[in-house]
Write a protein that holds these residues in place. Sequence first.
Motif, mmCIF file in Angstrom:
data_model
loop_
_atom_site.group_PDB
_atom_site.id
_atom_site.type_symbol
_atom_site.label_atom_id
_atom_site.label_comp_id
_atom_site.label_asym_id
_atom_site.label_seq_id
_atom_site.Cartn_x
_atom_site.Cartn_y
_atom_site.Cartn_z
ATOM 1 N N PRO A 29 0.822 -1.228 0.000
ATOM 2 C CA PRO A 29 0.000 0.000 0.000
ATOM 3 C C PRO A 29 0.854 1.276 0.000
ATOM 4 N N GLN A 30 1.966 1.253 0.748
ATOM 5 C CA GLN A 30 2.844 2.424 0.783
ATOM 6 C C GLN A 30 3.459 2.679 -0.595
ATOM 7 N N ARG A 31 3.910 1.621 -1.238
ATOM 8 C CA ARG A 31 4.512 1.752 -2.567
ATOM 9 C C ARG A 31 3.481 2.280 -3.563
ATOM 10 N N LEU A 32 2.256 1.769 -3.491
ATOM 11 C CA LEU A 32 1.202 2.245 -4.390
ATOM 12 C C LEU A 32 0.908 3.729 -4.174
ATOM 13 N N ALA A 33 0.934 4.160 -2.932
ATOM 14 C CA ALA A 33 0.679 5.573 -2.633
ATOM 15 C C ALA A 33 1.787 6.457 -3.210
ATOM 16 N N GLU A 48 10.719 15.007 0.189
ATOM 17 C CA GLU A 48 10.050 15.556 1.369
ATOM 18 C C GLU A 48 8.597 15.921 1.081
ATOM 19 N N ASP A 49 8.316 16.401 -0.145
ATOM 20 C CA ASP A 49 6.943 16.741 -0.519
ATOM 21 C C ASP A 49 6.083 15.476 -0.575
ATOM 22 N N ILE A 50 6.634 14.433 -1.168
ATOM 23 C CA ILE A 50 5.908 13.163 -1.283
ATOM 24 C C ILE A 50 5.659 12.601 0.114
ATOM 25 N N TYR A 51 6.690 12.611 0.946
ATOM 26 C CA TYR A 51 6.576 12.137 2.316
ATOM 27 C C TYR A 51 5.489 12.922 3.068
ATOM 28 N N GLY A 52 5.483 14.235 2.898
ATOM 29 C CA GLY A 52 4.484 15.081 3.558
ATOM 30 C C GLY A 52 3.068 14.741 3.154
ATOM 31 N N GLN A 53 2.879 14.338 1.907
ATOM 32 C CA GLN A 53 1.542 13.962 1.437
ATOM 33 C C GLN A 53 1.099 12.607 1.974
ATOM 34 N N LYS A 55 2.398 11.044 5.079
ATOM 35 C CA LYS A 55 2.620 10.711 6.489
ATOM 36 C C LYS A 55 1.330 10.617 7.305
ATOM 37 N N GLN A 56 0.266 11.299 6.892
ATOM 38 C CA GLN A 56 -0.998 11.184 7.633
ATOM 39 C C GLN A 56 -1.615 9.796 7.427
ATOM 40 N N ASP A 57 -1.588 9.307 6.185
ATOM 41 C CA ASP A 57 -2.163 7.980 5.903
ATOM 42 C C ASP A 57 -1.240 6.844 6.321
ATOM 43 N N PHE A 58 0.065 7.108 6.346
ATOM 44 C CA PHE A 58 1.057 6.083 6.703
ATOM 45 C C PHE A 58 1.993 6.649 7.771
ATOM 46 N N PRO A 59 1.507 6.795 9.013
ATOM 47 C CA PRO A 59 2.309 7.457 10.049
ATOM 48 C C PRO A 59 3.610 6.740 10.396
ATOM 49 N N THR A 60 3.709 5.447 10.101
ATOM 50 C CA THR A 60 4.943 4.729 10.427
ATOM 51 C C THR A 60 5.955 4.758 9.273
ATOM 52 N N MET A 61 5.558 5.291 8.124
ATOM 53 C CA MET A 61 6.480 5.347 6.984
ATOM 54 C C MET A 61 7.535 6.418 7.233
ATOM 55 N N SER A 62 8.777 6.092 6.909
ATOM 56 C CA SER A 62 9.864 7.053 7.102
ATOM 57 C C SER A 62 10.204 7.753 5.787
ATOM 58 N N LEU A 63 10.898 8.867 5.915
ATOM 59 C CA LEU A 63 11.401 9.582 4.748
ATOM 60 C C LEU A 63 12.336 8.677 3.947
ATOM 61 N N ALA A 64 13.126 7.870 4.647
ATOM 62 C CA ALA A 64 14.056 6.948 3.980
ATOM 63 C C ALA A 64 13.307 5.927 3.125
ATOM 64 N N THR A 65 12.142 5.477 3.594
ATOM 65 C CA THR A 65 11.335 4.524 2.821
ATOM 66 C C THR A 65 10.871 5.162 1.525
ATOM 67 N N VAL A 66 10.434 6.408 1.601
ATOM 68 C CA VAL A 66 10.004 7.118 0.390
ATOM 69 C C VAL A 66 11.182 7.227 -0.569
ATOM 70 N N TYR A 67 12.328 7.620 -0.041
ATOM 71 C CA TYR A 67 13.519 7.775 -0.875
ATOM 72 C C TYR A 67 13.915 6.452 -1.533
#
Length: 152
Positions: A29-33, A48-53, A55-67
């Motif tokens: 689900p995180q990857r799809l988002a 950081e913009d993607i992470y900001g969009q 983090k509310q739906d995926f509070p445990t997701m880290s910036l490193a995961t997005v990267y």
Amino acid sequence: MLDHKMSDPKKRFETIVQSLRTNHHKITPQRLAIVKILAKSTGHPRVEDIYGQLKQDFPTMSLATVYRNIVLIKSLGEVLELGFPDGSNRYDGNKPYPHPHLICIKCKKIIDPKLDSLDDMKNEVANETHFKILSHRLDFFGICSDCLAKEK
């Protein structure tokens, strides 16, 4: 003339997901988002913009995961990375191929101008240098009309 024509975000989303599947990557689900945001690529977002969009739906997701996910999708050729000297990389998953960009030096907005002469320019460079052009990057820097209006 500005190139307002984006690829269909839904088709880009499906293409990126299919590329992930074809290359045996899990579809979480995180990857799809993340893919959904990249497929739109409104404004060529930073990590950081993607992470900001998200983090509310995926509070445990880290910036490193997005990267890490963006790096993975980039490795599949499904996102274009625009690197800048200050380290503020921006990403375009909607048009993941080389194309020109117009960048406001004040608000950092990035838009895609339509440049009909780009193919001619690429051919001219190749003919003059005897290079096989594999990729290119053409950035124009200026002040957008919104920032100019604020200055007045």
